[in-house]
Design an enzyme around this catalytic site. Structure first.
Site, PDB file in Angstrom:
ATOM      1  N   ASN A   1      26.774  10.572   5.599  1.00  0.00           N
ATOM      2  CA  ASN A   1      27.091  11.962   5.900  1.00  0.00           C
ATOM      3  C   ASN A   1      27.972  12.108   7.142  1.00  0.00           C
ATOM      4  O   ASN A   1      28.160  13.229   7.632  1.00  0.00           O
ATOM      5  CB  ASN A   1      25.799  12.767   6.097  1.00  0.00           C
TER       6      ASN A   1
ATOM      7  N   LYS B   1      23.363  11.227  -6.407  1.00  0.00           N
ATOM      8  CA  LYS B   1      23.170  12.590  -5.910  1.00  0.00           C
ATOM      9  C   LYS B   1      23.853  13.564  -6.865  1.00  0.00           C
ATOM     10  O   LYS B   1      25.049  13.459  -7.112  1.00  0.00           O
ATOM     11  CB  LYS B   1      23.748  12.747  -4.511  1.00  0.00           C
TER      12      LYS B   1
END
Length: 374
Positions: free
Chosen positions: A251, A148
């Site tokens: 997350n 990411k």
């Protein structure tokens, strides 16, 4: 030394964990240097001012041993470096160096440097290679692995980016000896996350060994880093681009955490890892409010986070806002789907799951209760 493979079809790479690796970088990263060395070629390194001061000398010596020269692009520390302006300067610099798609750029620093460099390499001539050399605990166990990459904009954090996997990750635990204690604690929040989201046994171990990790005791620190990376490698291999919901588990704490970061101006007032820590406490408490975990489990998660010197109560931030304002920040979350926002919640220690039936009005009411309690 530990070597952990991130198993992605056609894009496999190794994460090497080795004390002292910075001083032998030429040997550890030989495969990513140009094969021929006419005219002492320059190898592009990106760093912030702190890591440049600490390690540029050692890297120059290592590169010089093999006939190479390190060339540096240095940014200011902090989230401000993840901007369009700095990205433009970095890509112009790489183009001026003549970097090709077969070359590798080396990112030496924390998550900001890794995110910025990775995104620059993702768009550089439609993709060139890069190597992560993370120098913070947070970057070592989280942002350096998984591909990411992103920059920030006025609309929010990490909203412009790409998936671009590194060619390799080189982790030297000894660099953490120079890391400020606050940054070390912030990184430890991400270590705790792996226990909370999917490994109750690891969470048990962290309860008893948090102090050793935070004090940089070599065996405990290496175990915590390696266990965290193995967990992330498994999740990334199962869901590289976060399409099946598996990778979304990473997350945990971030939806609440990003709202808190936004309210505090994405500043040193609240570091990312600190926001994640408090976000995990809120996720645990909200899970208990919904009757999905026991109050005892929620208290246990909060207690370990507090004992690690991380924020575990909203009161510690001194914010002047209500729950609806924090929820407004959440509406800019990348995970927002049409008219609802999935939340990472807990069914127990080591058992995170994606909840898609959460009403934001209920989240606002919950946060109001927490703010009043503060």
């Amino acid at each position: 030394m530990a070597v952990i493979e991130v198993a992605l079809a056609g894009r496999e790479y190794d994460v090497t964990i080795e004390a002292g690796a910075i001083d032998e970088m030429d040997k550890r990263l030989w495969d990513f240097l140009p094969a021929s060395i006419p005219g002492r070629p320059k190898i592009p390194f990106v760093a912030d001012t702190n890591t440049y001061k600490l390690y540029s000398g050692a890297i120059a010596m290592a590169m010089g041993t093999e006939g190479y020269e390190a060339d540096w692009f240095v940014v200011e520390p902090g989230e401000g470096a993840k901007s369009w302006a700095v990205l433009e300067r970095l890509t112009d610099w790489l183009l001026a160096l003549g970097v090709t798609r077969s070359d590798h750029v080396f990112a030496l620093g924390g998550g900001v440097v890794g995110d910025l460099t990775g995104f620059a390499c993702a768009v550089m001539k439609r993709g060139c290679g890069f190597v992560q050399i993370p120098t913070t605990l947070l970057a070592q166990v989280d942002s350096s692995v998984g591909g990411k990459t992103a920059i920030n904009t006025g609309a929010g954090k990490n909203l412009i980016g790409a998936f671009h996997q590194p060619a390799a990750v080189l982790i030297d635990p000894l660099v953490l000896n120079t890391l400020p204690d606050r940054e070390m604690r912030a990184g430890f929040a991400e270590v705790l996350k792996y226990g909370l989201l999917g490994d109750a046994e690891f969470f048990d171990w962290l309860e008893g060994n948090a102090a050793k990790v935070l004090e940089r005791e070599p065996a405990a620190l290496s175990h915590a880093i390696a266990t965290s990376i193995r967990a992330k490698a498994r999740i990334v291999a199962a869901d590289e681009r976060e399409t099946s919901g598996v990778r979304a588990l990473l997350n945990l704490g971030h939806t609440f955490g990003h709202a808190l970061e936004a309210e505090t101006g994405f500043s040193d007032r609240l570091l990312h890892g600190e926001a994640v820590a408090l976000g995990m406490v809120l996720a645990a408490k909200y899970s208990a409010r919904r009757g999905e975990i026991s109050a005892q489990d929620a208290d246990r998660a909060a207690a370990v986070i507090a004992a690690s010197g991380l924020p575990s109560e909203i009161a510690s931030l001194g914010m002047q806002c209500d729950g609806e304002r924090l929820v407004d920040h959440m509406r800019h979350d990348k995970k927002m789907e049409s008219d609802h926002l999935p939340f990472l919640l807990l069914k127990g220690i080591g058992a995170a799951y994606m909840a898609r039936n959460v009403e934001l009005s209920d989240v606002a009411a919950f946060l109001d209760e927490e703010l009043v309690r503060a």
